[in-house]
Design a protein around this motif. Structure first.
Motif, mmCIF file in Angstrom:
data_model
loop_
_atom_site.group_PDB
_atom_site.id
_atom_site.type_symbol
_atom_site.label_atom_id
_atom_site.label_comp_id
_atom_site.label_asym_id
_atom_site.label_seq_id
_atom_site.Cartn_x
_atom_site.Cartn_y
_atom_site.Cartn_z
ATOM 1 N N VAL A 81 0.867 -1.175 0.000
ATOM 2 C CA VAL A 81 0.000 0.000 0.000
ATOM 3 C C VAL A 81 0.903 1.224 0.000
ATOM 4 O O VAL A 81 1.898 1.279 0.742
ATOM 5 N N SER A 82 0.552 2.196 -0.800
ATOM 6 C CA SER A 82 1.313 3.443 -0.878
ATOM 7 C C SER A 82 1.517 4.024 0.516
ATOM 8 O O SER A 82 0.594 4.035 1.338
ATOM 9 N N GLY A 83 2.722 4.521 0.775
ATOM 10 C CA GLY A 83 3.031 5.107 2.076
ATOM 11 C C GLY A 83 2.065 6.205 2.472
ATOM 12 O O GLY A 83 1.681 6.329 3.638
ATOM 13 N N SER A 84 1.626 7.003 1.495
ATOM 14 C CA SER A 84 0.710 8.111 1.785
ATOM 15 C C SER A 84 -0.712 7.641 2.065
ATOM 16 O O SER A 84 -1.532 8.416 2.558
ATOM 17 N N ALA A 85 -1.010 6.378 1.766
ATOM 18 C CA ALA A 85 -2.364 5.851 1.957
ATOM 19 C C ALA A 85 -2.449 4.806 3.061
ATOM 20 O O ALA A 85 -3.523 4.264 3.307
ATOM 21 N N GLN A 86 -1.330 4.535 3.719
ATOM 22 C CA GLN A 86 -1.354 3.532 4.773
ATOM 23 C C GLN A 86 -2.178 4.022 5.958
ATOM 24 O O GLN A 86 -2.276 5.215 6.213
ATOM 25 N N GLY A 87 -2.795 3.082 6.643
ATOM 26 C CA GLY A 87 -3.629 3.410 7.798
ATOM 27 C C GLY A 87 -5.055 3.772 7.433
ATOM 28 O O GLY A 87 -5.838 4.161 8.296
ATOM 29 N N GLN A 88 -5.412 3.638 6.151
ATOM 30 C CA GLN A 88 -6.756 3.983 5.690
ATOM 31 C C GLN A 88 -7.623 2.756 5.422
ATOM 32 O O GLN A 88 -8.710 2.865 4.881
ATOM 33 N N GLY A 89 -7.123 1.577 5.759
ATOM 34 C CA GLY A 89 -7.901 0.356 5.583
ATOM 35 C C GLY A 89 -7.750 -0.309 4.230
ATOM 36 O O GLY A 89 -8.458 -1.266 3.931
#
Length: 144
Positions: A81-89
């Motif tokens: 998952v893209s680093g900028s999108a991690q933690g978004q499920g």
């Protein structure tokens, strides 16, 4: 939205492999490999998660893994998952979709390997219900 990978996703997947998994493999070879894998639906499952702008934010690649000593299962070869999108499920959604696809294929198990140093990934997988069954070493020999 989660959808099947197409060859045009090659540049995005190559960037995810490089930035998130540490595999700096050339884009042209990535695209060629994707074309081959996509055409082998009986053995490979590749999914991407894209946002409303059709930007690929993550992907998962699994193979149908068969041996003589257990029932066939899915073996996860990559999740990124893209680093900028991690933690978004996104990773969670990709893995849940993989579980759905496994059930549709009549498979009852998913396995994966994760590098020893990737402790955050281990916690992620454990939250999804995965258990670490054993530690092992990987041996490689070039035959060229």
């Amino acid at each position: 939205m989660i959808r099947n990978v197409v060859a045009g996703d090659g540049p995005a997947i190559q960037e995810l492999n490089k930035s998130q998994l540490g595999y700096d493999y050339p884009v042209d070879k990535t695209i060629n490999n994707l074309k081959r894998l996509i055409s082998d639906e009986r053995h490979h499952l590749l999914l991407v998660f894209e946002d409303e702008n059709e930007t690929v934010l993550g992907y998962v690649h699994a193979e149908i893994f068969s041996e003589s000593y257990f029932d066939p299962m899915l073996n996860v070869l990559a999740l990124a998952v893209s680093g900028s999108a991690q933690g978004q499920g996104i990773g969670h959604a990709l893995m849940l979709e993989l579980e759905t696809r496994a059930k549709q294929l009549g498979l009852t198990e998913i396995r994966l390997n994760s590098g020893e140093e990737r402790t955050a990934a281990h916690q992620f997988y454990e939250k999804l219900g995965y258990r670490c069954l054993k530690l092992q070493k990987r041996f490689v020999k070039k035959v060229i």
